[in-house]
Structure formats: structure tokens, C-alpha cells
Design a protein around this motif. Sequence first.
Motif, PDB file in Angstrom:
ATOM      1  N   GLN A  94       6.666  -6.676   1.361  1.00  0.00           N
ATOM      2  CA  GLN A  94       5.897  -6.389   0.157  1.00  0.00           C
ATOM      3  C   GLN A  94       4.469  -6.035   0.534  1.00  0.00           C
ATOM      4  O   GLN A  94       3.737  -6.861   1.064  1.00  0.00           O
ATOM      5  CB  GLN A  94       5.880  -7.599  -0.763  1.00  0.00           C
ATOM      6  N   PRO A  95       4.029  -4.801   0.254  1.00  0.00           N
ATOM      7  CA  PRO A  95       2.664  -4.422   0.601  1.00  0.00           C
ATOM      8  C   PRO A  95       1.666  -4.939  -0.431  1.00  0.00           C
ATOM      9  O   PRO A  95       2.058  -5.460  -1.479  1.00  0.00           O
ATOM     10  CB  PRO A  95       2.717  -2.892   0.533  1.00  0.00           C
ATOM     11  N   VAL A  96       0.399  -4.765  -0.132  1.00  0.00           N
ATOM     12  CA  VAL A  96      -0.653  -4.942  -1.127  1.00  0.00           C
ATOM     13  C   VAL A  96      -1.062  -3.542  -1.572  1.00  0.00           C
ATOM     14  O   VAL A  96      -1.341  -2.669  -0.749  1.00  0.00           O
ATOM     15  CB  VAL A  96      -1.867  -5.704  -0.542  1.00  0.00           C
ATOM     16  N   LEU A  97      -1.034  -3.326  -2.887  1.00  0.00           N
ATOM     17  CA  LEU A  97      -1.352  -2.015  -3.460  1.00  0.00           C
ATOM     18  C   LEU A  97      -2.832  -2.008  -3.836  1.00  0.00           C
ATOM     19  O   LEU A  97      -3.289  -2.899  -4.549  1.00  0.00           O
ATOM     20  CB  LEU A  97      -0.480  -1.818  -4.692  1.00  0.00           C
ATOM     21  N   ASP A 105       7.052  -2.653  -5.306  1.00  0.00           N
ATOM     22  CA  ASP A 105       7.221  -4.090  -5.505  1.00  0.00           C
ATOM     23  C   ASP A 105       6.170  -4.869  -4.698  1.00  0.00           C
ATOM     24  O   ASP A 105       6.502  -5.685  -3.838  1.00  0.00           O
ATOM     25  CB  ASP A 105       8.634  -4.527  -5.092  1.00  0.00           C
ATOM     26  N   PRO A 106       4.882  -4.626  -4.960  1.00  0.00           N
ATOM     27  CA  PRO A 106       3.844  -5.217  -4.117  1.00  0.00           C
ATOM     28  C   PRO A 106       3.685  -6.727  -4.300  1.00  0.00           C
ATOM     29  O   PRO A 106       4.009  -7.254  -5.377  1.00  0.00           O
ATOM     30  CB  PRO A 106       2.567  -4.500  -4.581  1.00  0.00           C
ATOM     31  N   ALA A 107       3.177  -7.377  -3.253  1.00  0.00           N
ATOM     32  CA  ALA A 107       2.850  -8.801  -3.354  1.00  0.00           C
ATOM     33  C   ALA A 107       1.609  -8.984  -4.221  1.00  0.00           C
ATOM     34  O   ALA A 107       1.413 -10.045  -4.814  1.00  0.00           O
ATOM     35  CB  ALA A 107       2.597  -9.372  -1.958  1.00  0.00           C
ATOM     36  N   LEU A 108       0.786  -7.932  -4.265  1.00  0.00           N
ATOM     37  CA  LEU A 108      -0.474  -8.012  -5.015  1.00  0.00           C
ATOM     38  C   LEU A 108      -0.941  -6.592  -5.319  1.00  0.00           C
ATOM     39  O   LEU A 108      -0.821  -5.699  -4.477  1.00  0.00           O
ATOM     40  CB  LEU A 108      -1.534  -8.727  -4.160  1.00  0.00           C
ATOM     41  N   VAL A 109      -1.479  -6.405  -6.533  1.00  0.00           N
ATOM     42  CA  VAL A 109      -2.140  -5.143  -6.892  1.00  0.00           C
ATOM     43  C   VAL A 109      -3.639  -5.436  -6.972  1.00  0.00           C
ATOM     44  O   VAL A 109      -4.049  -6.382  -7.651  1.00  0.00           O
ATOM     45  CB  VAL A 109      -1.635  -4.606  -8.253  1.00  0.00           C
ATOM     46  N   VAL A 110      -4.434  -4.642  -6.256  1.00  0.00           N
ATOM     47  CA  VAL A 110      -5.892  -4.836  -6.243  1.00  0.00           C
ATOM     48  C   VAL A 110      -6.562  -3.603  -6.847  1.00  0.00           C
ATOM     49  O   VAL A 110      -6.445  -2.503  -6.314  1.00  0.00           O
ATOM     50  CB  VAL A 110      -6.417  -5.038  -4.804  1.00  0.00           C
ATOM     51  N   ILE A 111      -7.244  -3.804  -7.964  1.00  0.00           N
ATOM     52  CA  ILE A 111      -8.004  -2.725  -8.597  1.00  0.00           C
ATOM     53  C   ILE A 111      -9.465  -2.899  -8.206  1.00  0.00           C
ATOM     54  O   ILE A 111     -10.020  -3.998  -8.310  1.00  0.00           O
ATOM     55  CB  ILE A 111      -7.897  -2.788 -10.150  1.00  0.00           C
TER      56      ILE A 111
END
Length: 147
Positions: free
Chosen positions: A10-13, A60-66
Amino acid sequence: MSNPPTPGDQPVLVAGGISDSHTWNLVYLQLLIEEHGHRVVNLGPCVPEDLLIGETLECDPALVVISSVNGHGYHDGMRTVTRLREHPGLSGVPVVIGGKLGIAGPCGDEEAAALRAAGYDAVFEETADGIAAFRRLLDALPQRALV
Ligand code: B12
């Protein structure tokens, strides 16, 4: 039958705010997140909500960072998380926002609380405390790439 997920699957987006053309904040975040052992999918600046939603469903990311630094972080961030949370299947994905969220640097406590109420799991200011808290979150993520 699909294989069970392995660490690092799972990447971080990372995505810039919808109106935000600044890019070095995104490069900084990518390097920081990779330093913590995570694979990063960096969508770049001015990310439209439909693209963000599509990529989040795809990765399906582990985390979405805006990230937002241009002063529109509060309004852009509200709009984005509202759209994301409305989508069936994305109500539970961890999403955070950070940067210079106000028009003169940080946004206030009330705005940060409203962003959390709208669906962000955390709101980070660009202070040393904010970055330290973000680093702790990265260390706590379940999926870490093998480095
Ligand atoms: C370079 C720059 C530009 C370039 C960007 C080029 C590019 N390709 O990136 C250009 C000229 C295009 C530009 C345009 C604008 N800019 Co400009 N820009 C800057 C400048 C000088 C440097 C930004 C930078 O690269 N910093 C380096 C990166 C690494 O740092 P950073 O972006 O601050 O990110 C840090 C933190 O914010 C934090 N962070 C960011 N995101 C996240 C997310 C999380 C989760 C966490 C934990 C932390 C975090 O971590 C990073 C490292 O500490 C800053 C002023 C400054 N000295 O900061 C203004 C600045 C960001 N811009 C500003 C403004 C207002 C604009 C414009 C609206 C100007 C205008 N009237 O047109 C436009 C907006 C365009 C748009 N659509 O977004 C303001 C924003 C005001 C605010 N938010 O308080 C600033 C602060 C200048 C100022 N003092 O007024 N800009």
C-alpha cells in the motif's frame, strides 16, 4: 484467489490541492515519506477531485496526503475531502492535509477542527511540531516498504 498483501503493497498517495500549483512542497513530502520507508505515488500539483478519487480507488493507499500552500487550503481541502468521503468505498481511507492552510500561513484552530469534522483524520501545520507529528503518523502506518 489474490495473494495476501505484503509489507509495502500500500503506497502513500501525495497530492497538491486542486488550485495549488506549488511543487517543491510535494517533492519535500515524497522524500520525507520515502525516508520513513513508504512507497509514494505523487500525483503532482492541482489535482482534480475525480483524479484523486480514481487514483485512491486504484492504489488502495495506506494514507492520502493533501498538501496546500497557496492560501486556499481550507476551501480546497474542504471540497476535496467532502467529495472523497462521499464516494462509496472511500469513507474509511486515512486522509490528512497539511501545509500553509490559511491565507497568511497557518489556519486557525476553528478551521482545523472544521477540516477534521469534514473528514480529515489529521490536519498538520508547517511548524516543527506539525512535521514531527506527521513523522509519528508515518511511523505508525501498518504497511512499510522493506528498506
Ligand atoms: C516558489 C513559490 C511560488 C512559485 C511556485 C513554483 C513551483 N513550481 O512550485 C509560483 C511563482 C508559481 C507561485 C505562485 C503563487 N504563490 Co507562491 N510561493 C513560492 C515561495 C516563494 C516558495 C515555495 C516553495 O517552493 N517552498 C519550498 C517548499 C519545500 O516548502 P513549502 O512549500 O513551504 O512546504 C513546506 C511546508 O508548508 C510543509 N508542508 C507542505 N505541505 C505539507 C503537507 C503536510 C501533511 C505536512 C505535514 C507539511 C506540509 O512542509 C514543507 C517543508 O517544510 C513561497 C514563499 C516561501 N518562501 O515559502 C510562496 C508562497 C507559498 N506563495 C504564495 C502565494 C500567495 C502564491 C500565489 C497565490 C501568488 C499569486 N497571487 O499569484 C500563486 C498561487 C498559484 C497557485 N495556483 O497555486 C504565498 C502563500 C500564502 C499563504 N498560504 O500563507 C507564499 C507563502 C508567499 C507569501 N509569503 O505570500 N509561488
